[in-house]
Design an enzyme around this catalytic site. Structure first.
Site, PDB file in Angstrom:
ATOM      1  N   PRO A 138       0.807  -1.226   0.000  1.00 55.77           N
ATOM      2  CA  PRO A 138       0.000   0.000   0.000  1.00 55.77           C
ATOM      3  C   PRO A 138       0.841   1.278   0.000  1.00 55.77           C
ATOM      4  O   PRO A 138       0.896   2.011   0.994  1.00 55.77           O
ATOM      5  CB  PRO A 138      -0.841  -0.138   1.271  1.00 55.77           C
ATOM      6  CG  PRO A 138       0.031  -0.933   2.193  1.00 55.77           C
ATOM      7  CD  PRO A 138       0.781  -1.892   1.304  1.00 55.77           C
ATOM      8  N   CYS A 139       1.469   1.555  -1.133  1.00 58.35           N
ATOM      9  CA  CYS A 139       2.333   2.731  -1.226  1.00 58.35           C
ATOM     10  C   CYS A 139       1.572   4.042  -1.079  1.00 58.35           C
ATOM     11  O   CYS A 139       2.190   5.087  -0.891  1.00 58.35           O
ATOM     12  CB  CYS A 139       3.145   2.702  -2.514  1.00 58.35           C
ATOM     13  SG  CYS A 139       4.545   1.578  -2.375  1.00 58.35           S
ATOM     14  N   HIS A 140       0.244   3.976  -1.151  1.00 51.84           N
ATOM     15  CA  HIS A 140      -0.522   5.187  -0.864  1.00 51.84           C
ATOM     16  C   HIS A 140      -0.328   5.609   0.595  1.00 51.84           C
ATOM     17  O   HIS A 140      -0.552   6.757   0.934  1.00 51.84           O
ATOM     18  CB  HIS A 140      -2.009   4.992  -1.202  1.00 51.84           C
ATOM     19  CG  HIS A 140      -2.652   3.834  -0.528  1.00 51.84           C
ATOM     20  ND1 HIS A 140      -2.539   2.543  -1.006  1.00 51.84           N
ATOM     21  CD2 HIS A 140      -3.426   3.773   0.580  1.00 51.84           C
ATOM     22  CE1 HIS A 140      -3.213   1.733  -0.198  1.00 51.84           C
ATOM     23  NE2 HIS A 140      -3.757   2.449   0.772  1.00 51.84           N
TER      24      HIS A 140
END
Length: 191
Positions: A138-140
């Site tokens: 989840p690079c967000h």
């Protein structure tokens, strides 16, 4: 099944794509404006992949992504990833990001410190920019600085990054609102 497979599937944010090998997920593609563009981008990244019905473990990953994008608290950290062609440092960054709890964010600097490479903020940012496992890694949740949703957001952009953080219930703006910030600047200081 030999080689890589892929499929396109519906989510609350549009039609996403996923590619896999026998070792695990090799990539997730967030939706483009049209499904054709999503499919094209996925096949540019994985030209050997063939469209197949997903095996049980990949279907479980799809179900988890769909649930997360519908706002359900889902943990995707146990989904196996095929990291064969991924640099070791990037893998370390992705593992650190997978441990960021839903609804929280970490700055690139915090991730670098966690990895005991505090001077590697740019290297962390580059790893985030190259993340092939959107949503699963989840690079967000990885941001430029605390209180900012800026930073790399893939092909989907900052709007999608903010939307993903909102779905997860994360604060996506500055810690204080403009009124509070102005009030703290103009308030007289006690002496």
């Amino acid at each position: 099944m030999a080689g890589q497979g892929y499929t396109i599937f519906d989510t609350a944010v549009g039609r996403c794509g996923i590619a896999w090998s026998q070792a695990g997920i090799v990539g997730v593609q967030l939706p483009e404006v049209r499904e054709l563009e999503t499919r094209r981008r996925l096949l540019q990244q994985y030209p050997e992949a063939r469209e197949w019905r997903p095996p049980e473990d990949v279907q479980a990953a799809i179900d988890g992504i769909v649930a997360l994008l519908n706002g359900k608290p889902v943990d995707l950290s146990d989904i196996p990833l095929d990291t064969y062609d991924i640099p070791e440092f990037n893998c370390r960054v992705y593992e650190a990001i997978r441990r960021i709890p839903r609804g929280e964010t970490r700055s690139y600097a915090e991730i670098a410190i966690h990895l005991y490479v505090s001077g590697a903020i740019n290297a962390v940012a580059n790893a985030v920019a190259r993340n092939p496992f959107a949503i699963i890694v989840p690079c967000h949740r990885a941001i430029t600085a605390p209180g900012q949703t800026s930073g790399f957001a893939g092909n989907a952009g900052i709007v999608t990054k903010s939307r993903l953080l909102s779905i997860e219930g994360a604060r996506s703006g500055p810690a204080t609102n403009l009124f509070d910030a102005l009030l703290s600047v103009s308030a007289p200081r006690a002496q």
